[in-house]
Design an enzyme around this catalytic site. Structure first.
Site, PDB file in Angstrom:
ATOM      1  N   LYS A 150     -10.965  -0.617   9.895  1.00  0.00           N
ATOM      2  CA  LYS A 150     -11.118  -1.830   9.081  1.00  0.00           C
ATOM      3  C   LYS A 150     -11.541  -3.023   9.931  1.00  0.00           C
ATOM      4  O   LYS A 150     -11.696  -4.131   9.433  1.00  0.00           O
ATOM      5  CB  LYS A 150      -9.803  -2.151   8.365  1.00  0.00           C
ATOM      6  CG  LYS A 150      -9.404  -1.107   7.337  1.00  0.00           C
ATOM      7  CD  LYS A 150      -8.248  -1.587   6.510  1.00  0.00           C
ATOM      8  CE  LYS A 150      -7.502  -0.458   5.815  1.00  0.00           C
ATOM      9  NZ  LYS A 150      -8.292   0.277   4.832  1.00  0.00           N
TER      10      LYS A 150
ATOM     11  N   HIS B  97       0.865  -1.181   0.000  1.00  0.00           N
ATOM     12  CA  HIS B  97       0.000   0.000   0.000  1.00  0.00           C
ATOM     13  C   HIS B  97       0.906   1.237   0.000  1.00  0.00           C
ATOM     14  O   HIS B  97       2.011   1.181   0.542  1.00  0.00           O
ATOM     15  CB  HIS B  97      -0.840  -0.049   1.271  1.00  0.00           C
ATOM     16  CG  HIS B  97      -1.939   0.948   1.337  1.00  0.00           C
ATOM     17  ND1 HIS B  97      -1.729   2.273   1.635  1.00  0.00           N
ATOM     18  CD2 HIS B  97      -3.274   0.814   1.155  1.00  0.00           C
ATOM     19  CE1 HIS B  97      -2.887   2.911   1.649  1.00  0.00           C
ATOM     20  NE2 HIS B  97      -3.842   2.050   1.363  1.00  0.00           N
TER      21      HIS B  97
ATOM     22  N   GLN C  22      -4.860  -5.327   7.003  1.00  0.00           N
ATOM     23  CA  GLN C  22      -5.852  -6.237   6.415  1.00  0.00           C
ATOM     24  C   GLN C  22      -5.862  -7.620   7.056  1.00  0.00           C
ATOM     25  O   GLN C  22      -6.729  -8.432   6.743  1.00  0.00           O
ATOM     26  CB  GLN C  22      -5.578  -6.422   4.904  1.00  0.00           C
ATOM     27  CG  GLN C  22      -5.704  -5.163   4.081  1.00  0.00           C
ATOM     28  CD  GLN C  22      -7.148  -4.674   3.940  1.00  0.00           C
ATOM     29  OE1 GLN C  22      -8.105  -5.384   4.224  1.00  0.00           O
ATOM     30  NE2 GLN C  22      -7.303  -3.445   3.493  1.00  0.00           N
TER      31      GLN C  22
HETATM   32  C1  LIG Z   1      -2.624  -3.082   3.601  1.00  0.00           C
HETATM   33  C2  LIG Z   1      -2.930  -1.672   3.974  1.00  0.00           C
HETATM   34  N1  LIG Z   1      -1.984  -0.925   4.522  1.00  0.00           N
HETATM   35  C3  LIG Z   1      -2.198   0.345   4.888  1.00  0.00           C
HETATM   36  C4  LIG Z   1      -3.419   0.925   4.701  1.00  0.00           C
HETATM   37  C5  LIG Z   1      -3.616   2.348   5.122  1.00  0.00           C
HETATM   38  O1  LIG Z   1      -4.517   2.401   6.168  1.00  0.00           O
HETATM   39  P1  LIG Z   1      -4.966   3.810   6.770  1.00  0.00           P
HETATM   40  O2  LIG Z   1      -5.467   4.595   5.596  1.00  0.00           O
HETATM   41  O3  LIG Z   1      -6.008   3.493   7.745  1.00  0.00           O
HETATM   42  O4  LIG Z   1      -3.764   4.426   7.354  1.00  0.00           O
HETATM   43  C6  LIG Z   1      -4.445   0.197   4.108  1.00  0.00           C
HETATM   44  C7  LIG Z   1      -5.760   0.822   3.839  1.00  0.00           C
HETATM   45  O5  LIG Z   1      -6.446   0.462   2.912  1.00  0.00           O
HETATM   46  C8  LIG Z   1      -4.198  -1.141   3.744  1.00  0.00           C
HETATM   47  O6  LIG Z   1      -5.133  -1.886   3.171  1.00  0.00           O
END
Ligand SMILES: Cc1ncc(COP(=O)(O)O)c(C=O)c1O
Length: 403
Positions: free
Chosen positions: A221, A118, A198
């Site tokens: 999430k 991500h 996730q």
């Molecule tokens: C695998 C993963 N890492 C990091 C994030 C980032 O999460 P946040 O936007 O809550 O910081 C997400 C969000 O979709 C994610 O799916």
């Protein structure tokens, strides 16, 4: 496998009472909250409303106790050794930035990530590459996006200071063998950060068993409030960090000349915190534990089996990740040759109130690297019903006949 979990727990979610005809399949982006989480937050605003760790009156003491209680719940939930290893953050992204800016990496130090991170676990390292001169090494996954041991091992040497990888990918639901990766990274003296955004909502994590140095995740999430997250760090590393965002409530004492930081976790929790959110996160953990993470995981696999098998005969669908649903947890992500992912998502919503995610899911690098414009991602959770999965498959089949 009992496939009634989704219908059994539906009544716990006011959202579904208001939107009975919605099929919400965008859970990898954001989950829906059960009543106990909403009530816990309302309880804070209506009955407590104080700040923690500052004032001495009864309200402030009650909030302090609640926050301590939730820290203890998170510790138990992720199997950390100490409550002081739990730092409340706003989200996964903040946790990664906190570590990236506290490790004291210098020019020539190496950070290893995977090719399907991500943006939250890519951009902070590109930033440090540009500002400080660290080297970023990217582990390639297989054609089906799975871990390849040789590809990982070939990147490891004494210059590697941190391996920072996703546990379960938001792109395709595929998980990395984190325990094995931690062992290999530790052998060469590197620390390991796991992005568990996730994985925790769908199966939990045991940070002690995995022996990870850091783990990060988001409340939103896992049926918790928006704007809540956690950074877990082994105490010895958190203690060694010099602090990143500092100010009110991070210090023991200050003068005009200097300051003394509090020990972890306080030294990382600068300013007034999202008390309602943290209390809501505690309620989300209680709720997930009450259902049972193992049961959630098995139920989602059953739904993904139904989804995968229903679409097996659709030759235009290009599935991202392995065909075996057991390797993709709660995610079914695909693209259609000659079809636009945003258009498909819009048609699903307009025709049948089915909500999915389309585009590059903040994993732009993976899509750019393969020349794929984007994907449609259906992501499931404990409250998803078989009926919603069947509706999604039949609407998608209809769409495929007209695009
Ligand atoms: C695998 C993963 N890492 C990091 C994030 C980032 O999460 P946040 O936007 O809550 O910081 C997400 C969000 O979709 C994610 O799916």
């Amino acid at each position: 496998m009992d496939m009634s979990l989704g219908t059994q727990i539906r009544a716990d979610f006011p959202f579904f009472e208001r939107h009975r005809d919605f099929a919400y399949l965008d859970n990898a982006c954001m989950s829906i909250r059960p009543r106990p989480v909403l009530e816990a937050m309302t309880h804070y605003y209506e009955d407590l409303s104080g700040c923690a760790g500052r004032s001495n009156h009864r309200l402030a003491q009650a909030v302090t106790e609640k926050i301590d209680e939730v820290r203890g719940s998170v510790q138990r939930f992720i199997h950390a050794k100490k409550a002081s290893e739990i730092v409340f953050t706003r989200n996964t992204t903040e946790g990664i930035n906190l570590v990236a800016n506290s490790l004291g990496l210098v020019k020539g130090d190496v950070v290893v990530i995977s090719d399907k991170e991500h943006n939250s676990n890519l951009v902070p390292w590109l930033y440090l590459r540009d500002r400080v001169g660290i080297e970023l090494r990217v582990m390639k996954t297989s054609r089906t996006n799975e871990y390849v041991a040789d590809n990982f091992e070939s990147l490891l040497d004494e210059k590697v200071k941190l391996v920072s990888v996703v546990q379960t990918s938001n792109l395709d639901g595929v998980s990395f063998p984190v325990e094995e990766m931690v062992q290999k990274a530790h052998e060469i003296g590197s620390l390991v950060l796991v992005d568990a955004a996730q994985s925790i909502p769908h199966g939990g994590i045991d940070v002690s068993k995995l022996n990870v140095d850091f783990a990060v995740f988001s409340g939103h999430k896992m049926m918790g409030p928006t704007g809540t997250g956690v950074l877990y760090g082994k105490y010895k590393w958190l203690d060694a960090f010099s602090g990143f965002m500092v100010g009110g409530d991070t210090v023991e004492r200050t003068s005009y000349e200097n300051f003394t930081l509090l020990p972890p976790p306080e030294k990382f929790e600068a300013g007034l915190q999202d008390y309602a959110g943290i209390i809501g996160l505690g309620a989300a953990i209680d709720y997930l534990e009450q259902i049972g993470l193992k049961q959630i995981r098995e139920y989602e696999l059953g739904l993904n089996q139904l989804l995968t098998e229903s679409l097996e005969d659709q030759s235009r669908i290009q599935l991202i990740g392995p065909t075996d649903y057991r390797l993709r947890g709660s995610i079914y992500s695909f693209y259609v040759d000659g079809g636009d992912s945003h258009q498909i998502a819009l048609m699903l919503d307009q025709a049948a109130k089915i909500m999915v995610r389309s585009g590059q899911h903040c994993v732009h690098s993976w899509f750019e690297g393969r020349g794929i414009a984007g994907s449609v991602r259906a992501s499931l959770y404990a409250y998803t019903t078989e009926e919603e999965v069947i509706r999604f498959c039949s609407e998608l089949k209809k769409i495929l006949t007209v695009i």
